[in-house]
Design a protein around this motif. Structure first.
Motif, PDB file in Angstrom:
ATOM      1  N   LEU A  93       0.843  -1.189   0.000  1.00  8.31           N
ATOM      2  CA  LEU A  93       0.000   0.000   0.000  1.00  8.31           C
ATOM      3  C   LEU A  93       0.883   1.246   0.000  1.00  8.31           C
ATOM      4  O   LEU A  93       1.964   1.249   0.595  1.00  8.31           O
ATOM      5  N   ASN A  94       0.442   2.263  -0.678  1.00  9.38           N
ATOM      6  CA  ASN A  94       1.157   3.530  -0.666  1.00  9.38           C
ATOM      7  C   ASN A  94       0.419   4.489   0.276  1.00  9.38           C
ATOM      8  O   ASN A  94      -0.587   5.090  -0.118  1.00  9.38           O
ATOM      9  N   PRO A  95       0.897   4.626   1.518  1.00  9.18           N
ATOM     10  CA  PRO A  95       0.180   5.440   2.504  1.00  9.18           C
ATOM     11  C   PRO A  95      -0.028   6.887   2.053  1.00  9.18           C
ATOM     12  O   PRO A  95      -1.092   7.464   2.285  1.00  9.18           O
ATOM     13  N   ASP A  96       0.973   7.457   1.399  1.00  8.98           N
ATOM     14  CA  ASP A  96       0.866   8.860   0.987  1.00  8.98           C
ATOM     15  C   ASP A  96      -0.276   9.060  -0.009  1.00  8.98           C
ATOM     16  O   ASP A  96      -1.051  10.017   0.108  1.00  8.98           O
ATOM     17  N   ASP A  97      -0.379   8.149  -0.971  1.00  7.26           N
ATOM     18  CA  ASP A  97      -1.450   8.260  -1.961  1.00  7.26           C
ATOM     19  C   ASP A  97      -2.821   8.025  -1.338  1.00  7.26           C
ATOM     20  O   ASP A  97      -3.788   8.750  -1.626  1.00  7.26           O
ATOM     21  N   ILE A  98      -2.901   6.991  -0.482  1.00 13.16           N
ATOM     22  CA  ILE A  98      -4.181   6.648   0.134  1.00 13.16           C
ATOM     23  C   ILE A  98      -4.681   7.792   1.004  1.00 13.16           C
ATOM     24  O   ILE A  98      -5.817   8.257   0.875  1.00 13.16           O
ATOM     25  N   VAL A  99      -3.816   8.261   1.901  1.00 10.30           N
ATOM     26  CA  VAL A  99      -4.216   9.321   2.833  1.00 10.30           C
ATOM     27  C   VAL A  99      -4.505  10.613   2.076  1.00 10.30           C
ATOM     28  O   VAL A  99      -5.506  11.288   2.333  1.00 10.30           O
ATOM     29  N   GLY A 100      -3.629  10.957   1.141  1.00 13.77           N
ATOM     30  CA  GLY A 100      -3.835  12.189   0.379  1.00 13.77           C
ATOM     31  C   GLY A 100      -5.159  12.192  -0.361  1.00 13.77           C
ATOM     32  O   GLY A 100      -5.890  13.179  -0.343  1.00 13.77           O
ATOM     33  N   THR A 101      -5.488  11.055  -0.983  1.00 14.45           N
ATOM     34  CA  THR A 101      -6.737  10.948  -1.739  1.00 14.45           C
ATOM     35  C   THR A 101      -7.958  11.050  -0.822  1.00 14.45           C
ATOM     36  O   THR A 101      -8.906  11.782  -1.107  1.00 14.45           O
TER      37      THR A 101
END
Length: 223
Positions: A93-101
């Motif tokens: 999982l890419n935390p930065d992408d998930i959280v940012g989105t």
């Protein structure tokens, strides 16, 4: 001689009048934030949506909320990616992408004029607003340790989970302490108001917009 005295008296009256006007203007400028807070509270109590929306600088409030949610949720998301269960299943999982989105979607669609209307009246013109407000509530619940971020990301029944988050966020805080709700200057152009939502401390930041008009530009969340 009489004409000179009359002119002198007239000039004194003009000067006195100008001084009084200056004092009134100064008092109006100084007292304006307290009047603005009173009007905002009155608008909230009477569900005057137009007045509330006019008192909010939405882009600045959105940025204020994002700057608080992002670091907390990123930390929790990074911890989630280190889960042995995910590593065992070889799930990346890419935390930065998930959280940012998630944060951008929730905040940008919730902290709007339509979002305010939905929160206060329960009515929304679009399903996007209502779902985004629920998502924002879920993210707040995660940031406040009311629910786990893994549950939010993996729940099969998002509605049930978000309903649970709503119940926990709207339940009175047993550790609530009294606040004065008074506006306090933090500079000539800024004030803050310490208040509560369901017993949770929330601080509103207001900025001068013109001489006597104020707008909410930030919200300090109880994280």
């Amino acid at each position: 001689h009489i004409t000179f005295n009359n002119t002198q008296l007239f000039m004194k009256k003009i000067v006195s009048f100008m001084i009084v006007l200056a004092l009134i203007a100064g008092l109006a400028i100084i007292a304006s934030p307290y009047w603005a807070v009173y009007q905002l509270k009155k608008a909230y109590d009477t569900k005057d949506i137009a007045t509330i929306n006019a008192s909010i600088d939405f882009p600045k409030v959105q940025q204020s909320v994002k700057s608080q949610l992002n670091p907390i949720l990123l930390e929790k998301a990074h911890q989630l990616t280190k889960s042995p269960f995910l590593q065992l299943l070889n799930i990346e999982l890419n935390p930065d992408d998930i959280v940012g989105t998630l944060v951008n979607k929730a905040v940008d669609n919730s902290i709007t004029a339509d979002g305010v209307n939905y929160v206060i009246t329960g009515q929304s013109a679009t399903s996007t607003v209502s779902s985004s407000v629920k998502l924002l509530g879920g993210l707040l619940a995660v940031a406040m340790d009311k629910i786990d971020i893994q549950d939010l990301l993996t729940a099969r029944n998002q509605d049930a989970l978000l309903q649970k988050a709503k119940q926990q966020l709207t339940a009175p805080n047993p550790n609530a302490v009294p606040v004065d709700n008074a506006a306090k200057y933090c500079g000539f152009d800024c004030i803050y108001v310490n208040t509560q939502v369901k017993g949770y401390p929330v601080t509103l930041g207001l900025q001068r917009h013109g001489w006597v008009t104020w707008q909410v530009v930030g919200v300090k969340l109880p994280l």
